[in-house]
Motif scaffolding. Structure first.
Motif, PDB file in Angstrom:
ATOM      1  N   LEU A  12      -7.440  -6.807   9.701  1.00  0.00           N
ATOM      2  CA  LEU A  12      -7.761  -7.698   8.582  1.00  0.00           C
ATOM      3  C   LEU A  12      -7.020  -9.027   8.713  1.00  0.00           C
ATOM      4  CD1 LEU A  12      -7.831  -5.253   5.536  1.00  0.00           C
ATOM      5  CD2 LEU A  12      -9.743  -6.418   6.639  1.00  0.00           C
ATOM      6  N   VAL A  13      -5.748  -8.960   9.094  1.00  0.00           N
ATOM      7  CA  VAL A  13      -4.965 -10.185   9.156  1.00  0.00           C
ATOM      8  C   VAL A  13      -5.431 -11.052  10.332  1.00  0.00           C
ATOM      9  CG1 VAL A  13      -2.965  -9.561  10.584  1.00  0.00           C
ATOM     10  CG2 VAL A  13      -2.643 -10.974   8.587  1.00  0.00           C
ATOM     11  N   LEU A  22      -2.168   2.922   8.647  1.00  0.00           N
ATOM     12  CA  LEU A  22      -2.814   1.748   8.062  1.00  0.00           C
ATOM     13  C   LEU A  22      -2.456   0.451   8.774  1.00  0.00           C
ATOM     14  CD1 LEU A  22      -2.758   2.595   4.268  1.00  0.00           C
ATOM     15  CD2 LEU A  22      -4.601   2.852   5.915  1.00  0.00           C
ATOM     16  N   PHE A  23      -1.390   0.462   9.578  1.00  0.00           N
ATOM     17  CA  PHE A  23      -1.020  -0.793  10.226  1.00  0.00           C
ATOM     18  C   PHE A  23      -2.157  -1.377  11.080  1.00  0.00           C
ATOM     19  CE2 PHE A  23       0.601  -3.207  13.834  1.00  0.00           C
ATOM     20  CZ  PHE A  23       1.093  -4.301  13.153  1.00  0.00           C
ATOM     21  N   TYR A  46      -4.510  -3.079   8.864  1.00  0.00           N
ATOM     22  CA  TYR A  46      -3.940  -4.337   8.384  1.00  0.00           C
ATOM     23  C   TYR A  46      -4.023  -5.398   9.488  1.00  0.00           C
ATOM     24  CZ  TYR A  46      -0.520  -7.863   7.200  1.00  0.00           C
ATOM     25  OH  TYR A  46       0.086  -9.062   6.972  1.00  0.00           O
ATOM     26  N   TRP A  47      -3.686  -4.990  10.696  1.00  0.00           N
ATOM     27  CA  TRP A  47      -3.696  -5.923  11.828  1.00  0.00           C
ATOM     28  C   TRP A  47      -5.086  -6.506  12.038  1.00  0.00           C
ATOM     29  CZ3 TRP A  47      -0.649  -8.921  14.301  1.00  0.00           C
ATOM     30  CH2 TRP A  47      -0.971  -9.405  15.575  1.00  0.00           C
ATOM     31  N   ILE A 105       1.967 -12.483   9.246  1.00  0.00           N
ATOM     32  CA  ILE A 105       1.509 -13.009   7.954  1.00  0.00           C
ATOM     33  C   ILE A 105       1.110 -14.461   8.173  1.00  0.00           C
ATOM     34  CG2 ILE A 105       2.147 -13.508   5.568  1.00  0.00           C
ATOM     35  CD1 ILE A 105       4.375 -11.300   6.037  1.00  0.00           C
ATOM     36  N   MET A 140       0.833  -1.204   0.000  1.00  0.00           N
ATOM     37  CA  MET A 140       0.000   0.000   0.000  1.00  0.00           C
ATOM     38  C   MET A 140       0.860   1.243   0.000  1.00  0.00           C
ATOM     39  SD  MET A 140      -2.971  -0.938   2.661  1.00  0.00           S
ATOM     40  CE  MET A 140      -3.863  -2.442   2.498  1.00  0.00           C
ATOM     41  N   GLN A 145      -9.532  -2.511  17.465  1.00  0.00           N
ATOM     42  CA  GLN A 145      -8.230  -2.684  16.825  1.00  0.00           C
ATOM     43  C   GLN A 145      -7.130  -2.371  17.837  1.00  0.00           C
ATOM     44  OE1 GLN A 145      -7.924  -0.372  13.278  1.00  0.00           O
ATOM     45  NE2 GLN A 145      -9.848  -1.158  12.491  1.00  0.00           N
TER      46      GLN A 145
END
Lengths: 294, 311
Positions: free
Chosen positions: A49-50, A42-43, A46-47, A67, A1, B130
């Motif tokens: 989503l992952v 964005l981290f 991402y966290w 990952i 990204m 989050q």
């Protein structure tokens, strides 16, 4: 990204060119700054989503799994069917669509009157605007007592009506700004040609304001979809919007991070899609029409 | 233009149409805000308890007097002020830096800005979860990074000294992108000739920023500050999810303490009095924002600018 940020900009260059050497250094500093910013902002996304696609064995490991080896979609089915996510989507959708639709009709009409006729002067404008800034908790007690006196706590109706207290002011303020920027000559020629005020509004003003209406409606939908504090105060478990469900998932002994992340992702997805559709209007809408870019 | 429109509306019956158009929204808003406000004003003069069978007694200004002596009320005011001050200054500084950086990359700007904006459009409930996962002591990424850098691990929201800074970090994450976008929009609206003239004069980049850009951005900065101040004042959601006011009362903001009194202790009358103090503070803030918003946008020396300034 963040890779896109590293690509140097084309021949257009900075808008105010200075000496080439200094411009270059500044440009690289800017690219590095934006890249770091994107990484930081964005981290967490991402966290989420992952985590939402990690198998349970990877939820609480140390070191954390950044990952995953395989994608594990059962979190989503758990969130949807075991945790009431499906009902959450339906409740959130129903409440957000209803409040947005009613808020758009009432707010747009009011905006037109405020913009074109300055009806009620600054006092009415001020009253409507100030409601946007009212902390929901500050009117929480009378709000709760009001709905419980009517026997309507924990109903869709209560949430929809209560959400109008910020949807109408939001729509009115953003649309007021758009109407003020819309030239009046076409309405006037319609009026001269014998159209009624309502006709002129319906046939001339609204079609011209269509992009603004769509943008405002989508932003209002985002706010309604995201709303949390009123839902916490007025729901008891029968009407469960997605933001309301999330805290209830923390109450088990073993924190089900994968399920929680999947639920959060379900809540985030529609909003992110809308944001990308709306890129051009975001600033103006989010600042309640105070900042008019373009 | 508007004066002309107003004159014409007189003879074409526009005023009646305008009244009918503004009426439904006004009625709904009055019913949903004025009514609760009046009702809670009355409550604030009583010792009403939500779950008590005893009838409420009129106690005059006792609730307000108690408020002044309530240590937790003052500490919640302090928490709110500290939160608001850090939120506004840090977000404005970093937001300005990011906006200036983004301005230099016109080609991908809109896409990058929208990516950056994702935190600001998420539900605060989603955002809080989050961060709850990021803050996790033993398996959260934040402590993993600290450990990798050989720094001591932190308890984040569970540490009394770090709980408020942690919330400020979450708010920073969620709202700095929004601040960046507002300032970027402000930068785009600046008149280019000013900069060209300054450049010809040989100003350095820093001088340009200090003496040209910032003064011209004054209005946008003011709007941003007020929007974030009001946001900080309303903060409830991230506290509800991340700390519930704790540890102790270290993160109990005004809104959250109000909620605790009303919905946990059921001291309805007392909570109503506190609401009133909050509402008055918010009205003062909103009044300030209206003063800025009602001014003409970017059109220097508009004829009615002085008149509007008095609002």
């Amino acid at each position: 990204m963040s890779r896109a940020a590293v690509t140097p900009p084309g021949p257009a260059g900075p808008p105010f060119p200075r000496s080439v050497a200094r411009g270059r250094a500044g440009l690289w500093a800017s690219i590095v700054g934006v890249a770091i910013g994107l990484l930081f902002f964005l981290f967490p996304v991402y966290w989420m989503l992952v985590t939402s696609v990690k198998p349970p064995s990877e939820w609480l490991t140390n070191p954390p799994v950044f990952i995953p080896d395989q994608l594990y979609f059962q979190n989503y089915t758990d969130a949807l069917f075991n945790w009431g996510g499906l009902k959450g989507l339906v409740d959130s959708g129903f409440v957000a669509v209803s409040a947005t639709a009613i808020g758009m009709v009432l707010g747009t009409l009011a905006a037109y009157a405020l913009a074109r006729f300055r009806i009620g002067g600054t006092n009415l404008s001020f009253f409507i605007l100030s409601l946007l800034f009212m902390p929901p908790v500050a009117i929480g007690i009378p709000m709760f007592l009001f709905w419980s006196a009517l026997g309507l706590v924990d109903t869709h109706l209560a949430l929809v009506v209560q959400y109008l207290t910020f949807t109408i002011p939001f729509v009115a303020w953003v649309m007021k700004g758009f109407f003020e920027d819309l030239p009046v000559d076409r309405e006037e020629s319609a009026l001269v040609n014998g159209a009624s005020r309502l006709r002129a509004f319906w046939d001339v003003v609204l079609p011209n304001a269509r992009p603004a209406l769509v943008a405002t409606a989508l932003l209002a939908f985002i706010f309604n979809w995201n709303e949390f504090s009123i839902a916490v105060l007025l729901s008891r478990g029968r009407v469960t919007t997605l933001p309301f469900i999330l805290p209830t998932m923390m109450e088990s002994h073993y924190v089900l991070w994968g399920d929680i992340a999947a639920m959060a992702a379900l809540g985030a997805l529609p909003v992110v899609i809308i944001a990308f559709l709306l890129q051009r209007y975001l600033v103006r809408g989010l600042s309640f029409g105070a900042i008019r870019s373009e | 233009m508007t004066a002309l429109a107003r004159r014409r509306s007189r003879w074409s019956g526009g005023r009646r149409f305008a009244l009918l158009a503004v009426l439904p929204a006004t009625l709904v808003l009055v019913a949903l805000s004025i009514f609760p406000l009046l009702y809670s004003l009355r409550l604030s003069f009583t010792d009403q308890q939500l779950l008590s069978l005893l009838p409420a007694r009129f106690v005059g200004l006792a609730n307000y007097a108690q408020l002044l002596q309530d240590r937790l009320f003052w500490s919640s005011l302090l928490v709110t002020a500290a939160f608001a001050a850090s939120v506004v200054t840090v977000q404005l500084g970093v937001g300005l830096a990011l906006a200036l950086a983004l301005r230099r990359m016109p080609r991908y700007q809109q896409f990058l800005a929208t990516l950056l904006l994702i935190p600001s459009i998420l539900s605060s409930s989603v955002a809080s979860f989050q961060w709850r996962s990021l803050f996790d002591y033993s398996s959260g990424p934040l402590n993993f990074f600290l450990g990798a850098l050989h720094l001591p691990l932190l308890a984040w929201t569970a540490d009394p000294r770090l709980a408020l800074p942690s919330l400020i970090l979450v708010d920073f994450w969620q709202w700095t992108p929004f601040v960046t976008l507002l300032l970027l929009a402000g930068l785009h609206a600046l008149p280019a000739p000013v900069f060209e003239a300054a450049r010809v004069d040989g100003s350095t980049g820093w001088q340009l920023l200090r003496y040209q850009t910032l003064p011209l951005l004054r209005r946008v900065i003011a709007i941003t500050v007020i929007l974030r101040l009001i946001g900080a004042f309303k903060v409830f959601d991230i506290i509800y999810v991340l700390t519930a006011g704790g540890p102790g009362s270290t993160t109990e903001s005004l809104a959250f303490y109000n909620y605790v009194q009303g919905f946990r202790y059921f001291s309805v009358g007392y909570s109503a009095a506190m609401s009133y103090v909050s509402v008055i503070l918010v009205i003062v803030l909103a009044r300030a924002i209206l003063g800025y918003m009602e001014r003409p946008v970017g059109r220097a020396a508009a004829p009615d600018a002085t008149g509007e300034a008095a609002v």
